[in-house]
Scaffold this motif. Structure first.
Motif, PDB file in Angstrom:
ATOM      1  N   ARG A   1       0.630  -1.203   0.146  1.00  0.00           N
ATOM      2  CA  ARG A   1      -0.006  -0.072  -0.084  1.00  0.00           C
ATOM      3  C   ARG A   1       0.747   1.339   0.123  1.00  0.00           C
ATOM      4  O   ARG A   1       1.979   1.199   0.178  1.00  0.00           O
ATOM      5  CB  ARG A   1      -0.791   0.018   1.174  1.00  0.00           C
TER       6      ARG A   1
ATOM      7  N   GLU B   1      -0.341   9.833   8.992  1.00  0.00           N
ATOM      8  CA  GLU B   1       0.621   8.804   9.329  1.00  0.00           C
ATOM      9  C   GLU B   1       0.674   8.949  10.987  1.00  0.00           C
ATOM     10  O   GLU B   1       0.599   9.780  11.726  1.00  0.00           O
ATOM     11  CB  GLU B   1       2.214   9.362   8.737  1.00  0.00           C
ATOM     12  N   HIS B   2       0.839   7.735  11.421  1.00  0.00           N
ATOM     13  CA  HIS B   2       0.743   7.550  12.779  1.00  0.00           C
ATOM     14  C   HIS B   2      -0.557   7.742  13.537  1.00  0.00           C
ATOM     15  O   HIS B   2      -0.733   8.190  14.742  1.00  0.00           O
ATOM     16  CB  HIS B   2       1.743   8.011  13.637  1.00  0.00           C
TER      17      HIS B   2
ATOM     18  N   ASP C   1      -3.556   5.774  12.900  1.00  0.00           N
ATOM     19  CA  ASP C   1      -4.464   4.864  12.973  1.00  0.00           C
ATOM     20  C   ASP C   1      -4.567   4.125  14.239  1.00  0.00           C
ATOM     21  O   ASP C   1      -5.626   3.953  14.612  1.00  0.00           O
ATOM     22  CB  ASP C   1      -4.045   3.677  11.617  1.00  0.00           C
ATOM     23  N   TYR C   2      -3.472   3.984  15.134  1.00  0.00           N
ATOM     24  CA  TYR C   2      -3.545   3.206  16.225  1.00  0.00           C
ATOM     25  C   TYR C   2      -3.831   4.289  17.161  1.00  0.00           C
ATOM     26  O   TYR C   2      -4.157   3.994  18.435  1.00  0.00           O
ATOM     27  CB  TYR C   2      -2.251   2.729  16.806  1.00  0.00           C
TER      28      TYR C   2
ATOM     29  N   CYS D   1       1.128  -2.253  15.856  1.00  0.00           N
ATOM     30  CA  CYS D   1       0.697  -1.413  14.662  1.00  0.00           C
ATOM     31  C   CYS D   1      -1.005  -1.189  14.686  1.00  0.00           C
ATOM     32  O   CYS D   1      -1.538  -1.823  15.503  1.00  0.00           O
ATOM     33  CB  CYS D   1       1.123  -2.151  13.436  1.00  0.00           C
ATOM     34  N   GLY D   2      -1.393  -0.153  13.658  1.00  0.00           N
ATOM     35  CA  GLY D   2      -2.777   0.002  13.881  1.00  0.00           C
ATOM     36  C   GLY D   2      -3.201  -0.917  12.598  1.00  0.00           C
ATOM     37  O   GLY D   2      -2.626  -1.992  12.103  1.00  0.00           O
ATOM     38  N   ILE D   3      -4.391  -0.332  12.095  1.00  0.00           N
ATOM     39  CA  ILE D   3      -5.105  -1.569  11.076  1.00  0.00           C
ATOM     40  C   ILE D   3      -5.050  -1.092   9.522  1.00  0.00           C
ATOM     41  O   ILE D   3      -5.466  -1.557   8.592  1.00  0.00           O
ATOM     42  CB  ILE D   3      -6.738  -1.383  11.415  1.00  0.00           C
ATOM     43  N   MET D   4      -4.232   0.291   9.387  1.00  0.00           N
ATOM     44  CA  MET D   4      -4.153   0.852   8.137  1.00  0.00           C
ATOM     45  C   MET D   4      -3.823  -0.149   6.973  1.00  0.00           C
ATOM     46  O   MET D   4      -4.407  -0.237   6.049  1.00  0.00           O
ATOM     47  CB  MET D   4      -3.328   2.039   8.089  1.00  0.00           C
ATOM     48  N   ASP D   5      -2.504  -0.618   7.268  1.00  0.00           N
ATOM     49  CA  ASP D   5      -1.868  -1.490   6.302  1.00  0.00           C
ATOM     50  C   ASP D   5      -2.814  -2.685   5.865  1.00  0.00           C
ATOM     51  O   ASP D   5      -3.065  -2.818   4.529  1.00  0.00           O
ATOM     52  CB  ASP D   5      -0.615  -1.772   6.694  1.00  0.00           C
TER      53      ASP D   5
ATOM     54  N   LEU E   1      10.121  -2.177  11.896  1.00  0.00           N
ATOM     55  CA  LEU E   1       9.538  -1.492  12.966  1.00  0.00           C
ATOM     56  C   LEU E   1       9.484  -2.110  14.278  1.00  0.00           C
ATOM     57  O   LEU E   1       9.335  -1.537  15.390  1.00  0.00           O
ATOM     58  CB  LEU E   1       7.855  -1.465  12.506  1.00  0.00           C
TER      59      LEU E   1
ATOM     60  N   TYR F   1       8.837   2.474  17.159  1.00  0.00           N
ATOM     61  CA  TYR F   1       7.379   2.519  16.817  1.00  0.00           C
ATOM     62  C   TYR F   1       6.494   2.238  18.045  1.00  0.00           C
ATOM     63  O   TYR F   1       5.797   3.040  18.425  1.00  0.00           O
ATOM     64  CB  TYR F   1       7.186   1.521  15.581  1.00  0.00           C
TER      65      TYR F   1
ATOM     66  N   GLY G   1       4.497   5.923   5.741  1.00  0.00           N
ATOM     67  CA  GLY G   1       4.341   4.675   6.553  1.00  0.00           C
ATOM     68  C   GLY G   1       5.118   4.983   8.065  1.00  0.00           C
ATOM     69  O   GLY G   1       5.074   6.113   8.581  1.00  0.00           O
ATOM     70  N   GLY G   2       5.601   3.732   8.563  1.00  0.00           N
ATOM     71  CA  GLY G   2       6.003   3.882   9.974  1.00  0.00           C
ATOM     72  C   GLY G   2       7.166   5.045  10.070  1.00  0.00           C
ATOM     73  O   GLY G   2       7.431   5.515  11.312  1.00  0.00           O
TER      74      GLY G   2
HETATM   75  C1  GLA Z   1       3.127   1.120  10.114  1.00  0.00           C
HETATM   76  C2  GLA Z   1       1.982   0.676  10.550  1.00  0.00           C
HETATM   77  C3  GLA Z   1       0.639   1.198  10.481  1.00  0.00           C
HETATM   78  C4  GLA Z   1       0.711   2.775  10.633  1.00  0.00           C
HETATM   79  C5  GLA Z   1       1.829   3.380   9.966  1.00  0.00           C
HETATM   80  C6  GLA Z   1       2.094   4.639  10.457  1.00  0.00           C
HETATM   81  O1  GLA Z   1       2.989   1.238   8.445  1.00  0.00           O
HETATM   82  O2  GLA Z   1       1.969  -0.879  10.432  1.00  0.00           O
HETATM   83  O3  GLA Z   1      -0.531   0.664  11.161  1.00  0.00           O
HETATM   84  O4  GLA Z   1       0.610   3.032  12.081  1.00  0.00           O
HETATM   85  O5  GLA Z   1       3.074   2.715  10.270  1.00  0.00           O
HETATM   86  O6  GLA Z   1       1.120   5.425   9.967  1.00  0.00           O
END
Ligand code: GLA
Length: 385
Positions: free
Chosen positions: A27, A33-34, A36-37, A166-170, A215, A220, A334-335
């Motif tokens: 993706r 960025e950062h 989602d969590y 991590c959050g759920i975005m990816d 990460l 992170y 991204g991260g």
């Molecule tokens: C990584 C994590 C995502 C998100 C990004 C930062 O890709 O897997 O959940 O937190 O970093 O936006």
């Protein structure tokens, strides 16, 4: 032969006929960025580069997994055995375990996987892997999970088997992506809106800082903890505050003395980034890609100066972007701690801009950054049906 064909052929040679065949993509993220969590908003899209999986159920009590990228075969019981040593196999093991925690009973299987998502470039090859395994195993054994369930299963695989909170975005982007569209996702409700992203006369291109990020070994999780500390400080005074989504800049400023300076800056960044994203989406609705690009520059500034997840190489590229006419937006993606810069570039300056960055980057750091033109593609799918 491309990777998807190689995966199919490799399966046929190793394990015979009868495999089903799946793909799930990496993706990009335009902005957010950062967030989602912190249960805020993100604006990702799937790309045309994916992890491919050929898979067939087996009656045996162990699965056979072969990775083309690592040229390695492993055999173990995915449904009952111990967690494997190799990280690539942990993703697969983790997905199956998370499915079982939710009451599903998948069996063992033979599979071959391989991908063309650049590793360590911040394009979420790991989410692509979790998503393709989740999607395929769900389909193969008729487990009845929907795409949102599979995204959560992938996310929890990262938490519980890889060590990244991590959050759920990816995972969401990998599963829900659609050709030509970006996904405005509310990470609290998981409601989402698909928006066409089609800036006439502009292109999206990634420039890799060549700094590989992991990460799991980065800060992170530290960032996540800092955000949680900020939420806790505000929540002591304000009822109903459960995440930074519930905190305004005014509230944060009111309780600033209750937290250390670093915590304050991390939280302020997240609140501002959500605002930038929402404003940016309004601009997109009116076709104002230049206005949107300004928000991308603002996002980079915050990530670099306030959230401190950039690095010298990423800042160097973003700095050139900022001062180049025709580059209307750019930011690390991204991260962070490495990975790439996403650029929104006028077609007429695309080649000269990339040459300029490559030349200056080489002189500064002694190596040539890889560049990747982005095509927004479809999410997880079966390819042979
Ligand atoms: C990584 C994590 C995502 C998100 C990004 C930062 O890709 O897997 O959940 O937190 O970093 O936006």
């Amino acid at each position: 032969m491309n990777m998807s064909q190689r995966v199919q052929e490799e399966f046929a040679q190793r394990y015979g006929a009868g495999a089903r065949f799946y793909a799930s993509p990496g993706r990009i993220n335009l902005i957010g960025e950062h967030t989602d969590y912190n249960l805020g908003f993100v604006l990702p899209a799937a790309v045309d580069k994916a992890i491919y999986l050929a898979v067939a159920p087996t009656g045996a009590d162990r699965s056979r997994l072969y990775s083309i990228d690592f040229d390695q075969e492993l055999q173990f019981d995915l449904t009952g055995g111990e967690k494997p040593q190799e990280q690539w196999a942990c993703y697969i093991y983790g997905v199956v375990q998370e499915m079982m925690k939710r009451g599903a009973r998948p069996g063992n299987f033979d599979c071959v996987l391989g991908g063309d998502v650049p590793l360590g470039a911040g394009m979420s090859s790991s989410a692509a892997l979790e998503s393709v395994v989740g999607y395929a195993v769900n389909d193969l054994f008729g487990l009845g999970f929907d795409r949102a369930d599979l995204a959560k299963i992938g996310q929890m695989t990262e938490h519980n088997y890889i060590g990244v909170r991590c959050g759920i975005m990816d995972q969401f982007a990998s599963l829900f992506g659609r050709c030509g569209q970006v996904i405005r996702l509310d990470c609290r409700s998981l409601e989402y809106e698909m928006t066409p992203f089609d800036p006439q006369g502009y292109r999206l291109v990634l420039i890799d800082s060549m700094v590989k990020h992991s990460l799991a070994s980065s800060e992170y999780n530290v960032r996540r903890a800092q955000c949680e500390a900020g939420v806790a400080a505000v929540a002591r005074h304000a009822a109903g505050v459960e995440s930074l989504r519930d905190v305004t800049r005014e509230m944060l400023d009111t309780y600033r003395s209750e937290m250390d300076e670093l915590t304050y800056r991390r939280c302020a960044y997240v609140i501002d980034e959500n605002r930038r994203l929402l404003d940016g989406c309004e601009l997109l609705k009116h076709g104002d890609y230049k206005g949107f690009g300004e928000k991308m520059f603002g996002s980079h500034e915050g990530l670099s100066k306030e959230y401190n997840v950039s690095c010298r190489e990423l800042d160097f590229i973003a700095g050139i972007a900022r001062s180049t006419d025709g580059v209307i937006g750019a930011r690390m993606m991204g991260g962070g701690f490495g990975g790439c810069v996403i650029n929104l570039v006028e077609e007429s300056v695309h080649d000269s801009y990339l040459d300029e960055v490559k030349g200056r980057f080489e002189r500064e750091f002694g190596l040539t950054p890889r560049t990747i033109d982005v095509v927004i593609g479809d999410g997880a799918r079966r390819l042979d049906a």
